[in-house]
Scaffold this active site. Structure first.
Site, short mmCIF file in Angstrom:
data_model
loop_
_atom_site.label_atom_id
_atom_site.label_comp_id
_atom_site.label_asym_id
_atom_site.label_seq_id
_atom_site.Cartn_x
_atom_site.Cartn_y
_atom_site.Cartn_z
N GLU A 1 -8.63 32.09 15.49
CA GLU A 1 -7.56 33.06 15.21
C GLU A 1 -7.27 33.95 16.41
O GLU A 1 -8.19 34.39 17.10
CB GLU A 1 -7.98 33.95 14.03
CG GLU A 1 -6.96 35.02 13.66
CD GLU A 1 -7.36 35.85 12.45
OE1 GLU A 1 -8.56 35.94 12.16
OE2 GLU A 1 -6.45 36.40 11.80
N HIS B 1 -2.70 42.84 5.94
CA HIS B 1 -1.80 41.78 5.46
C HIS B 1 -0.48 42.44 5.09
O HIS B 1 -0.34 43.01 4.03
CB HIS B 1 -2.41 41.03 4.27
CG HIS B 1 -3.57 40.18 4.67
ND1 HIS B 1 -3.52 38.81 4.69
CD2 HIS B 1 -4.80 40.51 5.11
CE1 HIS B 1 -4.69 38.33 5.13
NE2 HIS B 1 -5.49 39.36 5.37
N ASP C 1 -15.37 36.35 12.52
CA ASP C 1 -14.02 36.92 12.43
C ASP C 1 -14.13 38.44 12.57
O ASP C 1 -14.79 39.09 11.77
CB ASP C 1 -13.42 36.51 11.08
CG ASP C 1 -11.92 36.72 11.02
OD1 ASP C 1 -11.41 37.63 11.70
OD2 ASP C 1 -11.26 35.99 10.26
N HIS D 1 -1.04 35.96 8.89
CA HIS D 1 -0.37 37.11 8.25
C HIS D 1 0.19 38.05 9.30
O HIS D 1 -0.30 38.11 10.43
CB HIS D 1 -1.38 37.86 7.37
CG HIS D 1 -2.68 38.13 8.08
ND1 HIS D 1 -2.96 39.31 8.70
CD2 HIS D 1 -3.76 37.33 8.35
CE1 HIS D 1 -4.15 39.24 9.28
NE2 HIS D 1 -4.66 38.04 9.09
MN MN Z 1 -9.48 37.35 10.92
MN MN Z 2 -6.54 37.27 9.83
#
Ligand code: MN
Ligand code: MN
Length: 296
Positions: A282, A166, A86, A158
């Site tokens: 994502e 966020h 990520d 988010h």
């Molecule tokens: Mn992420």
């Molecule tokens: Mn994220």
């Protein structure tokens, strides 16, 4: 959206996508995790971005929030690992957040990975102004269940805003009845998680990822120095123990003191409660007048 802001997002998205692909190629058996995260973070800067958060490497039942410490040089990827990579890049604070799952050597978990990537595609195809995000959660959940797995119910996507990872809106991975409504110009990170476990995560210590909370009176010199650097360079964006080594050769004591003073907090490592295998995919998108633009 202001054209200049849009340009920043597109540039951040391009960098994030590039380093995600570059990074996923590096994930192999016996490769030190520390080398991979350092290379990716260096590349983000080399390509004209800034690191939005420490590169996260979540293995097997860990769903999110782990990065190695500066001295974790013995930590290596293993045959059979399911690795969620990520990454986040920002340009002038405009963040692109993206993740991919890589299985090392085996092909046991390809359906689990496909369940999360297909759920992401289904979600992206739905997005347009006026959409109830509760319905996105429902579609994500149905897609993952059709593969025989569960979505992780207490992890969500988010919204993103300048220097805010966020920003208030959540994109659920299960059906929800009090969800937000999509609006034009919103920047959203959508991230379905699939698992063969409980479908719920619990927090554990030592993610090595922190964030600034508030300025507090700190008398200890090392802690003061570190807090000043964090406030100056990170604002509210996450940072890692590794990066603190630039200022203090062993920052862990100072970090601990700052946590006790509630000047910073540590993210918990998030693991599936049932010890199930976890996959994640994502993308970051910008909502347009009739759909969305995927920037990663
Ligand atoms: Mn992420
Ligand atoms: Mn994220």
């Amino acid at each position: 959206m202001d054209p200049e802001i849009l340009e920043n997002y597109r540039k951040a998205g391009k960098i994030a996508r590039y380093v995600r692909e570059f990074g996923s190629e590096l994930i192999k058996e016996d490769v030190p995790i520390l080398d991979v995260v350092n290379k990716i973070e260096d590349l983000i800067v080399k390509r004209g971005g800034r690191v939005a958060f420490p590169v996260n490497v979540a293995i097997d039942d860990v769903a999110a929030h782990f990065t190695p410490r500066h001295d974790d040089d013995k930590l290596t990827f293993q045959y059979g690992n399911v690795v969620k990579l990520d990454v986040g890049a920002h340009v002038n604070g405009y963040i692109a957040d993206t993740a991919v799952t890589v299985e090392i050597g085996t092909r046991r978990w390809q359906d689990l990975i496909k369940a999360s990537s297909e759920a992401l595609q289904v979600a992206i195809d739905m997005v347009k102004p006026g959409l109830d995000l509760g319905l996105v959660g429902k579609a994500v959940s149905q897609t993952i269940k059709a593969y025989g797995f569960k979505p992780i119910s207490n992890l969500t996507g988010h919204s993103l805003e300048q220097f805010k990872l966020h920003a208030g809106i959540s994109i659920p991975n299960v059906e929800e009845f009090e969800a937000d409504i999509v609006a034009k110009g919103q920047v959203l990170a959508i991230e379905p998680f699939s698992t063969d476990g409980m479908g719920e995560v619990k927090g554990y210590k030592r993610s090595n990822i922190y964030r600034f909370v508030r300025d507090r009176p700190v008398v200890d010199n090392d802690s003061r120095l570190l807090l000043e650097k964090i406030m100056r360079y990170r604002r509210s964006l996450p940072f890692s123990e590794r990066w603190c080594v630039r200022y203090l050769p062993n920052p862990n004591k100072a970090l601990y003191k700052l946590i006790q003073k509630r000047a910073i907090s540590m993210y918990p490592i998030l693991k599936d409660k049932g010890g199930g295998m976890v996959a994640q995919t994502e993308h970051t998108i910008i909502v347009t007048s009739d759909g969305c633009e995927v920037i990663t």
